[in-house]
Design a protein around this motif. Structure first.
Motif, PDB file in Angstrom:
ATOM      1  N   GLN A 155      26.342  27.855  30.153  1.00  0.00           N
ATOM      2  CA  GLN A 155      25.582  28.809  29.354  1.00  0.00           C
ATOM      3  C   GLN A 155      24.094  28.569  29.524  1.00  0.00           C
ATOM      4  O   GLN A 155      23.632  27.430  29.566  1.00  0.00           O
ATOM      5  N   SER A 156      23.352  29.665  29.638  1.00  0.00           N
ATOM      6  CA  SER A 156      21.892  29.604  29.681  1.00  0.00           C
ATOM      7  C   SER A 156      21.362  29.675  28.250  1.00  0.00           C
ATOM      8  O   SER A 156      21.661  30.612  27.517  1.00  0.00           O
ATOM      9  N   VAL A 157      20.562  28.657  27.874  1.00  0.00           N
ATOM     10  CA  VAL A 157      20.022  28.575  26.507  1.00  0.00           C
ATOM     11  C   VAL A 157      18.552  28.177  26.586  1.00  0.00           C
ATOM     12  O   VAL A 157      18.206  27.216  27.280  1.00  0.00           O
ATOM     13  N   ASP A 158      17.700  28.889  25.887  1.00  0.00           N
ATOM     14  CA  ASP A 158      16.280  28.541  25.801  1.00  0.00           C
ATOM     15  C   ASP A 158      16.071  27.708  24.539  1.00  0.00           C
ATOM     16  O   ASP A 158      16.083  28.231  23.421  1.00  0.00           O
ATOM     17  N   LEU A 159      15.868  26.413  24.714  1.00  0.00           N
ATOM     18  CA  LEU A 159      15.730  25.506  23.574  1.00  0.00           C
ATOM     19  C   LEU A 159      14.376  25.623  22.886  1.00  0.00           C
ATOM     20  O   LEU A 159      14.179  25.039  21.818  1.00  0.00           O
ATOM     21  N   ASP A 160      13.444  26.351  23.489  1.00  0.00           N
ATOM     22  CA  ASP A 160      12.117  26.482  22.895  1.00  0.00           C
ATOM     23  C   ASP A 160      12.066  27.534  21.788  1.00  0.00           C
ATOM     24  O   ASP A 160      11.015  27.766  21.198  1.00  0.00           O
ATOM     25  N   PHE A 161      13.176  28.197  21.517  1.00  0.00           N
ATOM     26  CA  PHE A 161      13.268  29.165  20.433  1.00  0.00           C
ATOM     27  C   PHE A 161      14.498  28.839  19.600  1.00  0.00           C
ATOM     28  O   PHE A 161      15.243  27.914  19.909  1.00  0.00           O
ATOM     29  N   GLN A 162      14.709  29.568  18.514  1.00  0.00           N
ATOM     30  CA  GLN A 162      15.928  29.378  17.733  1.00  0.00           C
ATOM     31  C   GLN A 162      17.118  29.549  18.672  1.00  0.00           C
ATOM     32  O   GLN A 162      17.214  30.551  19.381  1.00  0.00           O
ATOM     33  N   PHE A 163      18.003  28.567  18.691  1.00  0.00           N
ATOM     34  CA  PHE A 163      19.076  28.604  19.683  1.00  0.00           C
ATOM     35  C   PHE A 163      20.410  28.214  19.054  1.00  0.00           C
ATOM     36  O   PHE A 163      20.471  27.577  18.007  1.00  0.00           O
ATOM     37  N   ALA A 164      21.471  28.613  19.735  1.00  0.00           N
ATOM     38  CA  ALA A 164      22.823  28.205  19.375  1.00  0.00           C
ATOM     39  C   ALA A 164      23.509  27.710  20.639  1.00  0.00           C
ATOM     40  O   ALA A 164      23.318  28.278  21.721  1.00  0.00           O
ATOM     41  N   LEU A 165      24.289  26.660  20.511  1.00  0.00           N
ATOM     42  CA  LEU A 165      25.040  26.116  21.635  1.00  0.00           C
ATOM     43  C   LEU A 165      26.458  26.699  21.631  1.00  0.00           C
ATOM     44  O   LEU A 165      26.904  27.254  20.624  1.00  0.00           O
ATOM     45  N   PRO A 166      27.170  26.591  22.738  1.00  0.00           N
ATOM     46  CA  PRO A 166      28.496  27.218  22.834  1.00  0.00           C
ATOM     47  C   PRO A 166      29.503  26.719  21.801  1.00  0.00           C
ATOM     48  O   PRO A 166      30.395  27.470  21.393  1.00  0.00           O
ATOM     49  N   SER A 167      29.391  25.446  21.394  1.00  0.00           N
ATOM     50  CA  SER A 167      30.321  24.885  20.411  1.00  0.00           C
ATOM     51  C   SER A 167      29.563  24.515  19.136  1.00  0.00           C
ATOM     52  O   SER A 167      28.357  24.232  19.173  1.00  0.00           O
ATOM     53  N   GLU A 168      30.260  24.499  18.025  1.00  0.00           N
ATOM     54  CA  GLU A 168      29.615  24.197  16.744  1.00  0.00           C
ATOM     55  C   GLU A 168      29.378  22.708  16.564  1.00  0.00           C
ATOM     56  O   GLU A 168      28.398  22.308  15.920  1.00  0.00           O
ATOM     57  N   LYS A 169      30.277  21.866  17.109  1.00  0.00           N
ATOM     58  CA  LYS A 169      30.163  20.423  16.948  1.00  0.00           C
ATOM     59  C   LYS A 169      30.452  19.728  18.275  1.00  0.00           C
ATOM     60  O   LYS A 169      31.279  20.191  19.064  1.00  0.00           O
ATOM     61  N   TYR A 170      29.791  18.584  18.475  1.00  0.00           N
ATOM     62  CA  TYR A 170      29.980  17.791  19.691  1.00  0.00           C
ATOM     63  C   TYR A 170      30.167  16.320  19.333  1.00  0.00           C
ATOM     64  O   TYR A 170      29.545  15.813  18.390  1.00  0.00           O
ATOM     65  N   ASP A 171      30.991  15.650  20.120  1.00  0.00           N
ATOM     66  CA  ASP A 171      31.104  14.200  19.979  1.00  0.00           C
ATOM     67  C   ASP A 171      29.871  13.518  20.559  1.00  0.00           C
ATOM     68  O   ASP A 171      29.415  12.508  20.023  1.00  0.00           O
ATOM     69  N   ALA A 172      29.335  14.064  21.643  1.00  0.00           N
ATOM     70  CA  ALA A 172      28.131  13.498  22.253  1.00  0.00           C
ATOM     71  C   ALA A 172      27.407  14.563  23.049  1.00  0.00           C
ATOM     72  O   ALA A 172      28.028  15.472  23.612  1.00  0.00           O
ATOM     73  N   ILE A 173      26.096  14.434  23.072  1.00  0.00           N
ATOM     74  CA  ILE A 173      25.243  15.317  23.857  1.00  0.00           C
ATOM     75  C   ILE A 173      24.426  14.470  24.815  1.00  0.00           C
ATOM     76  O   ILE A 173      23.860  13.444  24.429  1.00  0.00           O
ATOM     77  N   PHE A 174      24.385  14.881  26.073  1.00  0.00           N
ATOM     78  CA  PHE A 174      23.544  14.223  27.075  1.00  0.00           C
ATOM     79  C   PHE A 174      22.254  15.027  27.206  1.00  0.00           C
ATOM     80  O   PHE A 174      22.276  16.232  27.464  1.00  0.00           O
ATOM     81  N   LEU A 175      21.131  14.330  27.028  1.00  0.00           N
ATOM     82  CA  LEU A 175      19.803  14.948  27.072  1.00  0.00           C
ATOM     83  C   LEU A 175      18.939  14.106  28.020  1.00  0.00           C
ATOM     84  O   LEU A 175      18.049  13.372  27.593  1.00  0.00           O
ATOM     85  N   LEU A 176      19.239  14.202  29.300  1.00  0.00           N
ATOM     86  CA  LEU A 176      18.615  13.342  30.299  1.00  0.00           C
ATOM     87  C   LEU A 176      17.548  14.105  31.073  1.00  0.00           C
ATOM     88  O   LEU A 176      17.829  15.119  31.713  1.00  0.00           O
ATOM     89  N   GLY A 177      16.306  13.617  30.990  1.00  0.00           N
ATOM     90  CA  GLY A 177      15.213  14.231  31.733  1.00  0.00           C
ATOM     91  C   GLY A 177      14.821  15.601  31.248  1.00  0.00           C
ATOM     92  O   GLY A 177      14.274  16.403  32.013  1.00  0.00           O
ATOM     93  N   ILE A 178      15.086  15.896  29.983  1.00  0.00           N
ATOM     94  CA  ILE A 178      14.794  17.231  29.459  1.00  0.00           C
ATOM     95  C   ILE A 178      13.794  17.207  28.309  1.00  0.00           C
ATOM     96  O   ILE A 178      13.085  18.189  28.070  1.00  0.00           O
ATOM     97  N   LEU A 179      13.669  16.089  27.591  1.00  0.00           N
ATOM     98  CA  LEU A 179      12.852  16.059  26.370  1.00  0.00           C
ATOM     99  C   LEU A 179      11.398  16.432  26.655  1.00  0.00           C
ATOM    100  O   LEU A 179      10.773  17.163  25.884  1.00  0.00           O
ATOM    101  N   TYR A 180      10.839  15.952  27.767  1.00  0.00           N
ATOM    102  CA  TYR A 180       9.422  16.250  28.050  1.00  0.00           C
ATOM    103  C   TYR A 180       9.219  17.665  28.580  1.00  0.00           C
ATOM    104  O   TYR A 180       8.089  18.101  28.793  1.00  0.00           O
ATOM    105  N   HIS A 181      10.313  18.404  28.773  1.00  0.00           N
ATOM    106  CA  HIS A 181      10.227  19.817  29.137  1.00  0.00           C
ATOM    107  C   HIS A 181      10.266  20.728  27.910  1.00  0.00           C
ATOM    108  O   HIS A 181      10.198  21.954  28.055  1.00  0.00           O
ATOM    109  N   LEU A 182      10.388  20.155  26.728  1.00  0.00           N
ATOM    110  CA  LEU A 182      10.524  20.950  25.515  1.00  0.00           C
ATOM    111  C   LEU A 182       9.189  21.096  24.801  1.00  0.00           C
ATOM    112  O   LEU A 182       8.469  20.114  24.601  1.00  0.00           O
TER     113      LEU A 182
END
Length: 287
Positions: A155-182
């Motif tokens: 899924q394509s998601v723009d995290l710089d605006f109000q966003f929703a992810l495909p699932s409501e809950k996750y056991d874990a999220i990988f956020l590698l090399g993305i934080l400084y792009h936000l």
């Protein structure tokens, strides 16, 4: 025929190798002996499997498109410092990712290498990126999904605006090399803390300004100019170690394990010769 063989090995062989390797008690004793002899430790079974996946994926990729089409950075290499960090801390990455929701998210998925590797380890994965900033507008990850007959959700998601992810809950999220792009990392981390139990995070950090002034002991962030870092206008915030840790705590997470690699003495926000990366595993305070 060669592509078919690679896909067969990718789908079935990797899990067999992971299982057998992790079952061997001799791995731990060999590591101990190599340390005593002054030799570098063997790669863990988990990281060995990641490297095997990387090689298999490149065979599949090059059968579909030329090398220049694909995301150029080896995303699965991020698992090496994470695996070392967690082993030293007494954790196991696959076990940390398992939970009641049965779902992981790979945010900033690029061509999906990590998402497909996690799927081969038995996880259900949502792969998330943003088409307009993705290296090949997410065509690469979709090509691989079809070639691998994968069940990974894309899924394509723009995290710089109000966003929703495909699932409501996750056991874990990988956020590698993305934080400084936000543009708004506080907002994103705070929202993720409400929907995920754990987060595996990797981002660039710095100890000094470009002209050499130290800000290592302060909880601050450096705002990059539009072309200052890798000529990439989507690079924004580079935190100090203390800044990143404060951000983590204020957005509803606690740190289970944390390390930095690279230039850990004279790192700066943009110089490629003074690059420092933080890797950490987080747990939501509301989990």
């Amino acid at each position: 025929m060669r592509l078919r063989d690679v896909l067969k090995d990718f789908r079935a062989g990797l899990m067999r190798r992971i299982g057998s390797a992790m079952a061997k008690r001799t791995v731990a004793s060999r590591k101990t002996n190599r340390k005593k002899n002054g030799k570098p430790p063997l790669k863990s079974p988990f990281y060995q499997a990641a490297l095997a996946t990387e090689r298999a994926l490149w065979t599949v990729k090059l059968a579909q498109r030329p090398e220049s089409f694909w995301y150029p950075y080896p995303t699965l290499r991020n698992l090496k410092p994470l695996d070392q960090l967690l082993t030293a801390s007494g954790f196991n990455l696959p076990e940390l990712c398992r939970g009641v929701h049965g779902k992981l998210a790979d945010i900033g998925a690029a061509d999906g290498d990590l998402a497909f590797f996690l799927e081969q380890n038995g996880f259900s994965v949502d792969a998330i990126d943003f088409e307009s900033t993705n290296f090949n507008q997410m065509e690469g990850i979709r090509i691989l999904k079809e070639a691998l007959n994968s069940a990974v959700t894309i899924q394509s998601v723009d995290l710089d605006f109000q966003f929703a992810l495909p699932s409501e809950k996750y056991d874990a999220i990988f956020l590698l090399g993305i934080l400084y792009h936000l543009k708004n990392p506080f907002f994103v981390l705070e929202k993720l803390a409400r929907i995920a139990r754990r987060c595996v995070l990797g981002t660039r950090v710095a100890k000094k300004t470009p002209d050499g002034y130290s800000f290592a002991r302060y909880p601050v962030a450096y705002l990059l100019d539009s072309e200052e870092c890798n000529s990439d206008s989507t690079n924004f915030w580079i935190f100090s170690d203390e800044g990143l840790k404060r951000l983590i705590h204020r957005t509803g997470w606690k740190i289970l394990a944390y390390t930095t690699i690279g230039d850990t003495i004279n790192s700066t926000p943009a110089d490629p010769d003074h690059d420092e990366r933080a890797f950490c595993v987080l747990e939501s305070k509301s989990a």
